[in-house]
Write an enzyme that holds these catalytic residues in place. Structure first.
Site, mmCIF file in Angstrom:
data_model
loop_
_atom_site.group_PDB
_atom_site.id
_atom_site.type_symbol
_atom_site.label_atom_id
_atom_site.label_comp_id
_atom_site.label_asym_id
_atom_site.label_seq_id
_atom_site.Cartn_x
_atom_site.Cartn_y
_atom_site.Cartn_z
ATOM 1 N N GLU A 191 70.057 43.453 80.799
ATOM 2 C CA GLU A 191 70.372 42.952 80.208
ATOM 3 C C GLU A 191 71.915 43.394 80.991
ATOM 4 O OE1 GLU A 191 69.418 43.845 75.935
ATOM 5 O OE2 GLU A 191 68.934 42.164 75.578
ATOM 6 N N GLU A 211 61.371 38.307 76.972
ATOM 7 C CA GLU A 211 60.960 38.693 75.824
ATOM 8 C C GLU A 211 61.382 38.115 74.588
ATOM 9 O OE1 GLU A 211 64.255 42.239 75.172
ATOM 10 O OE2 GLU A 211 63.825 43.271 77.065
HETATM 11 C C1 GLA Z 1 67.080 43.575 74.240
HETATM 12 C C2 GLA Z 1 66.441 44.189 74.834
HETATM 13 C C3 GLA Z 1 64.993 45.690 74.216
HETATM 14 C C4 GLA Z 1 65.282 45.488 72.967
HETATM 15 C C5 GLA Z 1 64.981 44.180 72.145
HETATM 16 C C6 GLA Z 1 64.984 43.911 71.411
HETATM 17 O O1 GLA Z 1 66.295 42.259 74.513
HETATM 18 O O2 GLA Z 1 66.606 44.017 76.534
HETATM 19 O O3 GLA Z 1 65.166 46.175 75.333
HETATM 20 O O4 GLA Z 1 66.230 46.052 72.609
HETATM 21 O O5 GLA Z 1 66.668 43.248 72.308
HETATM 22 O O6 GLA Z 1 65.647 43.139 70.017
#
Ligand code: GLA
Length: 701
Positions: free
Chosen positions: A185, A337
């Site tokens: 991120e 994710e």
């Molecule tokens: C983000 C992060 C993860 C986790 C999720 C929780 O996308 O990349 O490490 O913290 O959020 O929703």
């Protein structure tokens, strides 16, 4: 989703936040396959984020066995494991990771390795405090959260490069490592506000403008005595600064994060098999901290993390994110994710309904995803995210959602053959320009001006006439599209205008929304009325813009309706400009004046919509646009709540139909298709809420 993302980031910041066959064995090169469809593996992949470093090794095989039983065939590992991989400076420990990767392979689970640079270890930040970000108020962030590293710290970049290099050296040829996620991120694009960062920004400006007089001119610094006589006088903007300075700062932010990413990729690539991909974990359309078109350049393909947060899946809002992320490289994507039921960071962490997680997975695939990965497999016993949804509970046993995910795994493997080599091919493009988005948000003129809401209104209306929409950068080749719509393209410098005009001349249909063509690339007003360099081709100009206090009636060949928030008074000046809509009674200025003008130009047409249209008018406008540009969807409009998406392959198409409405819906197909989940030919479908049908259509290449 988009609107919740800032909250979620804030929370994180405050709380602390198929079988692995080497290519040689397959006898072909990676470049023969689309990069997101991994050679020798399933076309549709089911994944999860697994953190073996948080658990005793004796437990790993149990977890992997349970994953395999659910047909999970990819895990992302290690993206937060820096302190385990490098427990002290320069001392690396990879034996545990060797073991985890080997065990995953034994269970036919491929591994994506994350570089761990989003969470530096304590020994690093304590010994080298300059590696920690400085907040605008001069305070250094403390250790114990994540994304605390300074993207402009040379020391931090050095440590990031070294751990990435060590990982690549160790796993660049590992047959069970299919690719890499760089960082996680990208620190939510947060910058450090220390003197070093400021100097780097000033150097960047110097390289760009060469002379201070050029910078002073483009930023019009004579205004409010902002004239700079030395480069080191230039501040880092922290809000409310000169719009030219603000835009260049955002470009510098983009530059710094792109450099941060390349700092790792550049040392890794020479150490890795070409079959291994490089991706990053972006956060969808809503996150606009940097220009994603720039950051996605060195990546093999784009991945993003798709969370709903509070409430339920909005297929239009989420579809926009998918399509925008797919549009970054115009290539299939990974959902590296997504939420297993619920998250822990929104105001109300409700669960998605039973069946909704499955519907969402298919919605992802329909919009071009090749992988859907659940974050996370199991919560650590301690740490900031203990209550987040998982697939396994604290006792190590499956939670209720596990069965639904196993069903997704079963379905993915059942139908994957039909998806091989397929991608989303669209006739319509919506234009997305990060710089315009920033610039409008800094000078909204009315707090009610909601760029995402406007984009969504166009998207929703046009999606009824097409089974896919691309969301792309205005400067890419647009030739493949019959219709290109720019809901509010604020920055249209001359070069961009020429590019858009070339598209229209060769037969393209360009529709501009309100606020288009007002500014140049320095975020300065153009010395002409909107849409600037496109006004001549349009045969009309914007005489004046108005922020509206209340909605205004409007009428014309598009029918009757209302406009609100923003209205521009258009003045046609060419004999063949046609007015499609006029304002009714309002502030005395707008009454009876044109709101939408269109004109044929070259072999195509150019249209300007000067106001924010209500649902009735935007639907009528979309129908008009589809007709004018000859959009020919396979499906006639389907009942509300049904989403139809298409992926096209070399010999056939696959349609994904999902019912997001609470009522059972009946969909009549344009012709007989093969329903792949239940192996039968169908001409009509009855879909209950969250019902999914996967249809193979041999007639539609
Ligand atoms: C983000 C992060 C993860 C986790 C999720 C929780 O996308 O990349 O490490 O913290 O959020 O929703």
């Amino acid at each position: 989703m988009r609107s919740l993302r800032p909250l979620r980031i804030l929370n994180l910041v405050i709380l602390g936040a198929g079988l692995a066959l080497p290519l040689v064995m397959l006898g072909k090169s990676a470049s023969q396959d689309p990069p997101t469809q991994l050679p020798g593996r399933n076309t549709l992949l089911l994944g999860t984020a697994w953190y073996p470093e948080q658990w005793p090794e004796s437990r790993w095989e149990t977890d992997l066995r349970m994953m395999e039983a659910a047909r999970i065939n990819v895990v992302r590992v290690a993206e937060f494991a820096w302190s385990t991989m490098e427990p002290s400076e320069g001392h690396f420990e990879f034996a545990w990771l060797d073991h985890a990767i080997r065990l995953a392979g034994k269970h036919h689970i491929a591994v994506v390795l994350g570089t761990p640079t989003a969470a530096p270890p304590a020994w690093l930040t304590q010994k080298y405090p300059d590696t920690l970000r400085m907040e605008p108020d001069g305070r250094r962030v403390t250790h114990g959260n994540r994304a605390q590293g300074s993207v402009t710290s040379a020391k931090y970049l050095e440590f990031c490069r070294r751990i990435a290099q060590e990982m690549a050296r160790r796993y660049g040829h590992d047959p069970n490592v299919v690719g890499w996620q760089i960082d996680n991120e990208y620190g939510y694009a947060q910058m450090s506000y220390d003197d070093d960062a400021r100097r780097q920004f000033q150097d960047w400006l110097k390289a760009k403008y060469k002379t201070l007089s050029a910078l002073n001119e483009h930023w019009t610094t004579a205004y409010w005595s902002q004239t700079y006589d030395n480069w080191d006088e230039i501040p880092i903007p922290i809000g409310g600064h000169n719009p030219g300075l603000m835009l260049d700062w955002k470009r510098f932010v983009t530059f710094a994060w792109a450099r941060y990413q390349e700092n790792q990729i550049d040392v890794m690539k020479p150490l890795c098999d070409p079959r291994q991909f490089f991706t990053g974990n972006f956060m969808g359309y809503g996150f606009n901290g940097f220009d994603h078109y720039v950051l996605s350049r060195p990546l093999t393909f784009v991945s993003w993390d798709d969370y709903v947060g509070t409430g339920h899946l909005d297929p239009d809002a989420n579809g926009i994110s998918h399509d925008a992320m797919r549009g970054l490289k115009r290539e299939n994507i990974w959902i590296i994710e997504t939420q297993p039921g619920f998250v822990n960071w929104s105001p109300l962490n409700n669960s998605l309904d039973k069946g909704e997680v499955r519907a969402m997975a298919w919605h992802d695939i329909g919009h071009g995803a090749d992988e859907v990965g659940y974050w996370q497999w199991r919560s650590a016993f301690n740490g900031q995210e203990e209550l987040h949804g998982t697939l396994v509970g604290p006792d190590g046993e499956p939670v209720p959602l596990y069965e639904e995910v196993a069903q997704i795994g079963k379905e993915f493997s059942q139908v994957q053959g039909a998806f091989r080599g397929t991608r989303v091919v669209s006739e319509i493009a919506l234009l997305n320009d990060y710089e315009s988005r920033w610039a409008i948000d800094w000078q909204k003129h009315t707090a009610k001006y909601d760029q995402f809401g406007i984009l969504k209104s166009y998207y929703r209306a046009l999606r009824k006439f097409s089974q896919s929409i691309d969301i792309v950068n205005p400067d890419v080749s647009l030739d493949q599209y019959k219709l290109v719509v720019a809901p509010d393209l604020y920055l249209i410098p001359k070069v961009r205008a020429e590019h858009l005009l070339a598209y229209v001349k060769t037969g393209g249909h360009l529709v501009l929304g309100p606020r288009s063509g007002m500014k140049d690339e320095f975020n300065a007003l153009l010395p002409m009325r909107q849409p600037g360099y496109l006004a001549e081709a349009l045969g009309a100009r914007v005489d004046q813009f108005y922020a509206l206090e209340k909605s205004v009636p409007a009428t014309g060949s598009l029918g009757e309706g209302e406009v609100s928030v923003w209205a521009e008074l258009l003045r046609p000046n060419a004999p063949d400009s046609e007015v499609l809509l006029r304002y009714g009674k309002s502030n005395g200025w707008l009454g009876g004046q044109p709101a939408i003008v269109t004109r044929p130009f070259g072999r195509g047409s150019i249209t300007y919509i000067g106001a924010v249209l209500n649902e009735k008018l935007i639907n009528a406008a979309a129908q008009w646009m589809a007709r004018e540009s000859g959009i020919a969807p396979v499906f006639d409009p389907v009942p509300d709540g049904i989403e139809v998406s298409r992926r096209a392959g070399p010999n056939s198409s696959v349609f994904v139909l999902i019912n997001f409405s609470p009522e059972t819906q009946t969909v009549t197909l344009p012709h007989t298709m093969r329903s792949l989940l239940d192996s039968r030919d169908v001409t009509q479908l009855h879909l209950t809420q969250y019902g999914v049908a996967i249809l193979s259509d041999a007639k539609q290449p």
